[in-house]
Scaffold this motif. Structure first.
Motif, PDB file in Angstrom:
ATOM      1  N   UNK A  92     134.395  92.209 -11.761  1.00 53.13           N
ATOM      2  CA  UNK A  92     135.310  91.575 -12.437  1.00 53.13           C
ATOM      3  C   UNK A  92     135.473  89.979 -11.925  1.00 53.13           C
ATOM      4  N   UNK A  93     135.338  90.446 -10.282  1.00 54.41           N
ATOM      5  CA  UNK A  93     135.699  89.680  -8.825  1.00 54.41           C
ATOM      6  C   UNK A  93     133.563  88.689  -9.065  1.00 54.41           C
ATOM      7  N   UNK A  94     133.303  89.105  -9.333  1.00 56.95           N
ATOM      8  CA  UNK A  94     131.529  88.651  -9.096  1.00 56.95           C
ATOM      9  C   UNK A  94     131.395  89.133  -7.509  1.00 56.95           C
ATOM     10  N   UNK A  95     131.259  90.435  -7.707  1.00 55.02           N
ATOM     11  CA  UNK A  95     130.802  91.137  -6.037  1.00 55.02           C
ATOM     12  C   UNK A  95     130.156  92.134  -6.282  1.00 55.02           C
ATOM     13  N   UNK A  96     129.062  92.984  -7.609  1.00 59.57           N
ATOM     14  CA  UNK A  96     128.528  93.513  -7.370  1.00 59.57           C
ATOM     15  C   UNK A  96     127.102  92.995  -7.767  1.00 59.57           C
ATOM     16  N   UNK A  97     126.044  93.309  -7.320  1.00 59.29           N
ATOM     17  CA  UNK A  97     124.241  93.666  -7.631  1.00 59.29           C
ATOM     18  C   UNK A  97     124.198  93.364  -8.697  1.00 59.29           C
ATOM     19  N   UNK A  98     124.301  92.474  -9.637  1.00 63.37           N
ATOM     20  CA  UNK A  98     123.721  92.676 -11.039  1.00 63.37           C
ATOM     21  C   UNK A  98     122.297  93.073 -11.129  1.00 63.37           C
ATOM     22  N   UNK A  99     121.454  93.149 -10.395  1.00 64.78           N
ATOM     23  CA  UNK A  99     120.325  94.003 -11.490  1.00 64.78           C
ATOM     24  C   UNK A  99     119.833  94.680 -11.674  1.00 64.78           C
ATOM     25  N   UNK A 162     114.047  94.341  -3.092  1.00 67.79           N
ATOM     26  CA  UNK A 162     115.331  92.786  -2.343  1.00 67.79           C
ATOM     27  C   UNK A 162     115.439  92.220  -3.911  1.00 67.79           C
ATOM     28  N   UNK A 163     115.071  92.444  -5.182  1.00 67.60           N
ATOM     29  CA  UNK A 163     116.214  91.905  -6.826  1.00 67.60           C
ATOM     30  C   UNK A 163     117.705  92.879  -6.913  1.00 67.60           C
ATOM     31  N   UNK A 164     116.997  93.879  -6.220  1.00 65.61           N
ATOM     32  CA  UNK A 164     118.044  94.656  -5.911  1.00 65.61           C
ATOM     33  C   UNK A 164     119.465  94.492  -5.112  1.00 65.61           C
ATOM     34  N   UNK A 165     118.894  94.356  -4.442  1.00 65.88           N
ATOM     35  CA  UNK A 165     119.211  93.929  -3.364  1.00 65.88           C
ATOM     36  C   UNK A 165     120.046  92.563  -3.221  1.00 65.88           C
ATOM     37  N   UNK A 166     120.506  91.797  -4.034  1.00 66.56           N
ATOM     38  CA  UNK A 166     120.843  90.766  -4.245  1.00 66.56           C
ATOM     39  C   UNK A 166     120.902  89.380  -5.881  1.00 66.56           C
ATOM     40  N   UNK A 167     121.802  88.611  -5.747  1.00 65.40           N
ATOM     41  CA  UNK A 167     121.834  87.682  -4.480  1.00 65.40           C
ATOM     42  C   UNK A 167     123.071  88.111  -3.856  1.00 65.40           C
ATOM     43  N   UNK A 168     123.376  88.023  -2.049  1.00 62.53           N
ATOM     44  CA  UNK A 168     124.835  88.017  -1.620  1.00 62.53           C
ATOM     45  C   UNK A 168     125.356  86.910  -1.391  1.00 62.53           C
ATOM     46  N   UNK A 169     126.085  86.636  -1.187  1.00 63.92           N
ATOM     47  CA  UNK A 169     127.227  85.835  -1.256  1.00 63.92           C
ATOM     48  C   UNK A 169     127.002  84.633  -0.416  1.00 63.92           C
ATOM     49  N   UNK A 170     126.031  85.334   0.362  1.00 61.20           N
ATOM     50  CA  UNK A 170     124.997  83.922   1.323  1.00 61.20           C
ATOM     51  C   UNK A 170     123.665  83.555   0.858  1.00 61.20           C
ATOM     52  N   UNK A 171     123.374  83.875   0.068  1.00 62.31           N
ATOM     53  CA  UNK A 171     121.956  84.068  -0.707  1.00 62.31           C
ATOM     54  C   UNK A 171     121.090  84.547  -1.136  1.00 62.31           C
ATOM     55  N   UNK A 172     120.233  84.363  -1.094  1.00 66.16           N
ATOM     56  CA  UNK A 172     118.865  85.520  -1.082  1.00 66.16           C
ATOM     57  C   UNK A 172     118.064  86.401  -0.143  1.00 66.16           C
ATOM     58  N   UNK A 173     118.401  88.159  -0.890  1.00 66.23           N
ATOM     59  CA  UNK A 173     118.587  89.296  -0.024  1.00 66.23           C
ATOM     60  C   UNK A 173     117.052  88.806   0.991  1.00 66.23           C
ATOM     61  N   UNK A 174     116.335  87.982   0.919  1.00 59.17           N
ATOM     62  CA  UNK A 174     114.944  87.490   1.214  1.00 59.17           C
ATOM     63  C   UNK A 174     115.263  87.411   3.153  1.00 59.17           C
ATOM     64  N   UNK A 175     116.760  86.875   2.820  1.00 62.33           N
ATOM     65  CA  UNK A 175     116.893  86.661   4.175  1.00 62.33           C
ATOM     66  C   UNK A 175     117.980  87.300   5.079  1.00 62.33           C
ATOM     67  N   UNK A 176     118.554  88.339   4.230  1.00 60.91           N
ATOM     68  CA  UNK A 176     119.014  88.987   4.472  1.00 60.91           C
ATOM     69  C   UNK A 176     119.105  90.583   4.776  1.00 60.91           C
ATOM     70  N   UNK A 177     118.323  90.903   4.284  1.00 59.58           N
ATOM     71  CA  UNK A 177     117.877  92.394   3.881  1.00 59.58           C
ATOM     72  C   UNK A 177     118.670  92.734   4.271  1.00 59.58           C
ATOM     73  N   UNK A 178     118.211  93.358   6.000  1.00 53.94           N
ATOM     74  CA  UNK A 178     118.323  94.436   6.326  1.00 53.94           C
ATOM     75  C   UNK A 178     119.208  94.368   6.926  1.00 53.94           C
ATOM     76  N   UNK A 179     120.418  93.721   7.012  1.00 51.93           N
ATOM     77  CA  UNK A 179     121.378  93.417   7.495  1.00 51.93           C
ATOM     78  C   UNK A 179     122.754  93.940   6.252  1.00 51.93           C
ATOM     79  N   UNK A 180     122.243  94.718   5.484  1.00 50.56           N
ATOM     80  CA  UNK A 180     123.425  94.765   4.384  1.00 50.56           C
ATOM     81  C   UNK A 180     124.212  96.059   5.445  1.00 50.56           C
TER      82      UNK A 180
END
Length: 212
Positions: A92-99, A162-180
């Motif tokens: 409800x707060x938009x904090x779940x990955x949707x893919x 990567x599609x399943x792991x984003x987009x993150x709050x900061x953008x695409x998981x291409x950039x942030x994938x490995x830091x989850x």
């Protein structure tokens, strides 16, 4: 660090307690015993609640472990079944990955699921509070941050992962994938330290009444 005992998996509180009792009777030193996944009801992944049929009194189980001089670690996932209240709160707060929802993915148990966006600071605070309310209050000693790769889906190619792991709050998981795993661990680290600070500075039980 001592000896930590883990297996896949203790299915009841009786199994858990008897395992530790067995080590004590055989005079085998053990400091920590681990509760792996699926301690919840089958359709309630992400509820952070023990299945009452198999674990009728979780606090009594933890107390029994402590009374034997042991400590208990529990597996906690950043994964939620879509019918759980915790999923609904974060979604409800938009904090779940949707893919995974859009693609109607089912896990190996046959349920729809999704992972939360641990890059969102507020989501991390909510995640910690959900854990603490259900598990921290019964005296849990340690947290196993399971599947924090994050393991949204096994055996899939990198582009789809990567599609399943984003987009993150900061953008695409291409950039942030490995830091989850780092930001997911921050949810526990910051939450636990806030709890301990409240105890030390105020000398009173942690006040978790101010919900986000």
């Amino acid at each position: 660090m001592g000896y930590w005992q883990s297996r896949e998996r203790y299915k009841t509180s009786t199994e858990m307690i008897e395992a530790l009792e067995g080590f004590r009777k055989r005079n085998i030193p053990i400091d920590n015993i681990v509760m792996d996944w699926s301690h919840w009801e089958e359709d309630a992944w992400g509820s952070h609640e023990f299945d009452p049929a198999r674990f009728p009194d979780p606090k009594a189980m933890v107390d029994s472990i402590h009374n034997m001089g042991g400590r208990m670690m529990i597996s906690v996932w950043p994964k939620f079944y879509v019918d759980t209240e915790h999923y609904k709160e974060l979604n409800d707060k938009g904090m779940i990955y949707q893919q995974s929802i859009k693609d109607s993915l089912y896990d190996w148990l046959g349920y729809k699921y999704a992972f939360y966006d641990a890059y969102d600071e507020i989501a991390r605070k909510i995640f910690w509070r959900q854990l603490y309310e259900n598990l921290g209050t019964i005296g849990m000693d340690a947290w196993w941050m399971d599947a924090s790769e994050p393991n949204v889906r096994d055996c899939t190619d990198m582009d789809y992962r990567k599609l399943l792991c984003g987009p993150t709050k900061y953008g695409s998981s291409d950039e942030f994938f490995n830091s989850y795993s780092i930001v997911n661990a921050e949810a526990i680290y910051d939450g636990q330290r806030a709890y301990e600070t409240a105890i030390e500075t105020k000398g009173i039980p942690f006040d978790d009444s101010k919900r986000l």
